[in-house]
Design a protein around this motif. Structure first.
Motif, PDB file in Angstrom:
ATOM      1  N   THR A 149      -0.445  74.037  55.146  1.00  0.00           N
ATOM      2  CA  THR A 149       0.594  73.015  55.117  1.00  0.00           C
ATOM      3  C   THR A 149       0.928  72.687  53.657  1.00  0.00           C
ATOM      4  O   THR A 149       0.143  73.007  52.751  1.00  0.00           O
ATOM      5  CB  THR A 149       0.118  71.743  55.834  1.00  0.00           C
ATOM      6  OG1 THR A 149      -1.021  71.218  55.118  1.00  0.00           O
ATOM      7  CG2 THR A 149      -0.282  72.044  57.270  1.00  0.00           C
ATOM      8  N   PRO A 150       2.081  72.051  53.408  1.00  0.00           N
ATOM      9  CA  PRO A 150       2.403  71.663  52.028  1.00  0.00           C
ATOM     10  C   PRO A 150       1.318  70.810  51.375  1.00  0.00           C
ATOM     11  O   PRO A 150       0.990  71.012  50.197  1.00  0.00           O
ATOM     12  CB  PRO A 150       3.713  70.880  52.189  1.00  0.00           C
ATOM     13  CG  PRO A 150       4.342  71.461  53.411  1.00  0.00           C
ATOM     14  CD  PRO A 150       3.195  71.783  54.328  1.00  0.00           C
TER      15      PRO A 150
ATOM     16  N   GLU B 191       3.554  63.041  47.143  1.00  0.00           N
ATOM     17  CA  GLU B 191       3.759  63.739  48.420  1.00  0.00           C
ATOM     18  C   GLU B 191       3.303  62.886  49.596  1.00  0.00           C
ATOM     19  O   GLU B 191       3.973  62.822  50.633  1.00  0.00           O
ATOM     20  CB  GLU B 191       3.008  65.077  48.395  1.00  0.00           C
ATOM     21  CG  GLU B 191       3.156  65.920  49.637  1.00  0.00           C
ATOM     22  CD  GLU B 191       2.088  65.639  50.690  1.00  0.00           C
ATOM     23  OE1 GLU B 191       2.339  65.918  51.875  1.00  0.00           O
ATOM     24  OE2 GLU B 191       1.010  65.121  50.307  1.00  0.00           O
TER      25      GLU B 191
ATOM     26  N   SER C 128       5.765  61.518  52.515  1.00  0.00           N
ATOM     27  CA  SER C 128       5.508  61.878  53.913  1.00  0.00           C
ATOM     28  C   SER C 128       5.645  60.672  54.825  1.00  0.00           C
ATOM     29  O   SER C 128       6.034  60.794  55.994  1.00  0.00           O
ATOM     30  CB  SER C 128       4.105  62.482  54.056  1.00  0.00           C
ATOM     31  OG  SER C 128       3.101  61.500  53.868  1.00  0.00           O
TER      32      SER C 128
ATOM     33  N   TYR D 126      10.777  64.775  55.982  1.00  0.00           N
ATOM     34  CA  TYR D 126       9.696  65.285  55.137  1.00  0.00           C
ATOM     35  C   TYR D 126       9.510  66.791  55.310  1.00  0.00           C
ATOM     36  O   TYR D 126       9.397  67.535  54.327  1.00  0.00           O
ATOM     37  CB  TYR D 126       8.394  64.548  55.465  1.00  0.00           C
ATOM     38  CG  TYR D 126       7.155  65.200  54.882  1.00  0.00           C
ATOM     39  CD1 TYR D 126       6.826  65.028  53.545  1.00  0.00           C
ATOM     40  CD2 TYR D 126       6.327  65.998  55.675  1.00  0.00           C
ATOM     41  CE1 TYR D 126       5.691  65.632  53.004  1.00  0.00           C
ATOM     42  CE2 TYR D 126       5.203  66.604  55.142  1.00  0.00           C
ATOM     43  CZ  TYR D 126       4.887  66.418  53.813  1.00  0.00           C
ATOM     44  OH  TYR D 126       3.774  67.032  53.290  1.00  0.00           O
ATOM     45  N   GLU D 127       9.486  67.250  56.556  1.00  0.00           N
ATOM     46  CA  GLU D 127       9.251  68.672  56.822  1.00  0.00           C
ATOM     47  C   GLU D 127      10.402  69.548  56.332  1.00  0.00           C
ATOM     48  O   GLU D 127      10.203  70.728  56.043  1.00  0.00           O
ATOM     49  CB  GLU D 127       9.013  68.894  58.315  1.00  0.00           C
ATOM     50  CG  GLU D 127       7.727  68.249  58.819  1.00  0.00           C
ATOM     51  CD  GLU D 127       7.462  68.558  60.280  1.00  0.00           C
ATOM     52  OE1 GLU D 127       8.295  69.269  60.891  1.00  0.00           O
ATOM     53  OE2 GLU D 127       6.438  68.080  60.809  1.00  0.00           O
ATOM     54  N   GLU D 128      11.601  68.981  56.252  1.00  0.00           N
ATOM     55  CA  GLU D 128      12.736  69.738  55.739  1.00  0.00           C
ATOM     56  C   GLU D 128      12.663  69.899  54.225  1.00  0.00           C
ATOM     57  O   GLU D 128      13.009  70.945  53.675  1.00  0.00           O
ATOM     58  CB  GLU D 128      14.045  69.040  56.115  1.00  0.00           C
ATOM     59  CG  GLU D 128      14.294  68.936  57.616  1.00  0.00           C
ATOM     60  CD  GLU D 128      15.571  68.171  57.911  1.00  0.00           C
ATOM     61  OE1 GLU D 128      16.309  67.870  56.941  1.00  0.00           O
ATOM     62  OE2 GLU D 128      15.835  67.890  59.096  1.00  0.00           O
TER      63      GLU D 128
ATOM     64  N   THR E 138       8.270  72.122  51.902  1.00  0.00           N
ATOM     65  CA  THR E 138       7.867  73.366  52.550  1.00  0.00           C
ATOM     66  C   THR E 138       6.782  74.030  51.708  1.00  0.00           C
ATOM     67  O   THR E 138       6.639  73.733  50.511  1.00  0.00           O
ATOM     68  CB  THR E 138       9.062  74.323  52.697  1.00  0.00           C
ATOM     69  OG1 THR E 138       9.537  74.675  51.390  1.00  0.00           O
ATOM     70  CG2 THR E 138      10.181  73.678  53.493  1.00  0.00           C
ATOM     71  N   VAL E 139       6.037  74.909  52.335  1.00  0.00           N
ATOM     72  CA  VAL E 139       4.967  75.622  51.633  1.00  0.00           C
ATOM     73  C   VAL E 139       5.537  76.419  50.463  1.00  0.00           C
ATOM     74  O   VAL E 139       4.943  76.466  49.371  1.00  0.00           O
ATOM     75  CB  VAL E 139       4.211  76.549  52.607  1.00  0.00           C
ATOM     76  CG1 VAL E 139       3.225  77.437  51.849  1.00  0.00           C
ATOM     77  CG2 VAL E 139       3.476  75.723  53.662  1.00  0.00           C
ATOM     78  N   LYS E 140       6.681  77.033  50.667  1.00  0.00           N
ATOM     79  CA  LYS E 140       7.307  77.841  49.626  1.00  0.00           C
ATOM     80  C   LYS E 140       7.663  76.992  48.404  1.00  0.00           C
ATOM     81  O   LYS E 140       7.428  77.397  47.249  1.00  0.00           O
ATOM     82  CB  LYS E 140       8.562  78.516  50.182  1.00  0.00           C
ATOM     83  CG  LYS E 140       9.148  79.578  49.273  1.00  0.00           C
ATOM     84  CD  LYS E 140      10.294  80.302  49.968  1.00  0.00           C
ATOM     85  CE  LYS E 140      10.837  81.420  49.079  1.00  0.00           C
ATOM     86  NZ  LYS E 140      11.952  82.149  49.743  1.00  0.00           N
ATOM     87  N   ARG E 141       8.226  75.809  48.638  1.00  0.00           N
ATOM     88  CA  ARG E 141       8.596  74.932  47.528  1.00  0.00           C
ATOM     89  C   ARG E 141       7.371  74.401  46.792  1.00  0.00           C
ATOM     90  O   ARG E 141       7.396  74.242  45.565  1.00  0.00           O
ATOM     91  CB  ARG E 141       9.450  73.781  48.045  1.00  0.00           C
ATOM     92  CG  ARG E 141      10.869  74.196  48.412  1.00  0.00           C
ATOM     93  CD  ARG E 141      11.666  73.056  48.993  1.00  0.00           C
ATOM     94  NE  ARG E 141      13.037  73.468  49.280  1.00  0.00           N
ATOM     95  CZ  ARG E 141      13.916  72.724  49.915  1.00  0.00           C
ATOM     96  NH1 ARG E 141      13.563  71.515  50.354  1.00  0.00           N
ATOM     97  NH2 ARG E 141      15.144  73.166  50.136  1.00  0.00           N
TER      98      ARG E 141
END
Length: 314
Positions: A68-69, A136, A140, A147-149, A152-155
């Motif tokens: 998860t982020p 963070e 959240s 928040y989920e938008e 992200t893990v990538k960001r």
């Protein structure tokens, strides 16, 4: 002749570090016993820090559900703590032993440069990551479904890469260009990170208190809301505990630096500073213990990783 010139250049560069300059003038005799004890104390913590943080990183990474982020930020913090065990503490131990037995020679200077460079980098990354975690956690709770938008893990990965590059660049500038003012920038940077984190946790406390008041005032879907509130509250508390332990471990070091700047550096002060650095290093040992004790999912993943590793070695 070239060797003499090179040694002089190395010694001249290292004398730009306040601690090295003072101790090279005082000699190694006043510091010998304290430095040897300090170095020996760091050896077991160096091993534990390396193994524990490696276990955290492997355990989170191998479990898809834990990617998860928030946990990616934990991996970032564990990576900086792993760097402390793998790089910073070996440099610190080598520096203490070298100065204790050989004084301010070329090897001691090399260890001092390596220690300052790596410690500055990992300190920047650690404080940056802890600050990012506090922000963070606040977002959240504040953003809810958005928040989920946004996170992200990538960001989060991109942010961590940027933070590590920034920490590396900042440490190079501090060590090679402005070592005389390293402690000043260090204190200012810590103060800024602590200010941001403190504001974030104060806002978290207000949001959680507001949610609790809403739960007490409304019976509709109370159980569902209460469970969600409890999970968020526990997550925020766990991260606050990491933040609080960080402050406690760095406080003696900052206090010793402040005392030296105000009252003047002495032999006792520099000895205390080096022991305070050991406490700073211990922070990287305590973080995995906090994860294991406070976070059930990560604790299970760590035990599973240990079990499978030991089983494969049989």
């Amino acid at each position: 002749m070239e060797n003499i010139s090179l040694a002089h250049s190395v010694d001249k560069f290292c004398n730009r570090f306040k601690g090295y300059h003072y101790m090279s003038r005082a000699g190694n005799d006043p510091f010998k016993t304290g430095f040897i004890i300090d170095a020996i104390l760091n050896v077991p913590f160096c091993i534990i820090t390396t193994l524990a943080n490696a276990l955290v990183i492997i355990s989170i990474w191998r479990s898809y559900q834990l990617r998860t982020p928030a946990n990616m930020l934990l991996i970032g913090l564990a990576l900086s703590d792993l760097g402390v065990g793998l790089v910073v503490q070996p440099f610190f131990i080598a520096y203490l032993f070298s100065f204790a037995f050989h004084g301010a020679d070329k090897l001691t200077c090399i260890c001092a440069v390596g220690l300052n460079l790596t410690a500055s980098c990992f300190t920047c990354v650690s404080f940056g990551t802890v600050t990012a975690i506090s922000v963070e956690r606040y977002l959240s709770l504040h953003l809810h479904l958005r928040y989920e938008e946004i996170f992200t893990v990538k960001r989060v990965r991109r942010f961590l890469v940027f933070l590590w590059l920034l920490g590396g660049l900042f440490s190079i500038i501090l060590v090679f260009f402005v070592p005389e003012y390293k402690s000043h920038y260090f204190v200012v940077g810590i103060a800024l990170c602590l200010l941001i984190s403190t504001v974030a946790y104060v806002k978290i406390h207000r949001i959680l208190r507001s949610h609790l008041e809403q739960i007490e005032a409304n019976d509709v879907r109370q159980r569902e809301v209460s469970n969600n509130f409890g999970h968020r509250k526990k997550s925020a508390y766990n991260m606050f505990l990491v933040y609080y332990v960080l402050i406690c471990c760095y406080a003696p070091y900052v206090a010793c630096l402040a005392l030296g700047e105000i009252a003047g550096y002495t032999k006792q002060n520099w000895t205390a500073i080096n022991f305070a650095l050991t406490i700073v290093n211990i922070n990287s040992t305590l973080n995995p213990i906090i994860y294991c004790y406070r976070m059930r999912d990560i604790r299970r993943a760590m035990f599973h990783t240990l079990y499978t590793t030991l089983r494969c070695n049989k």
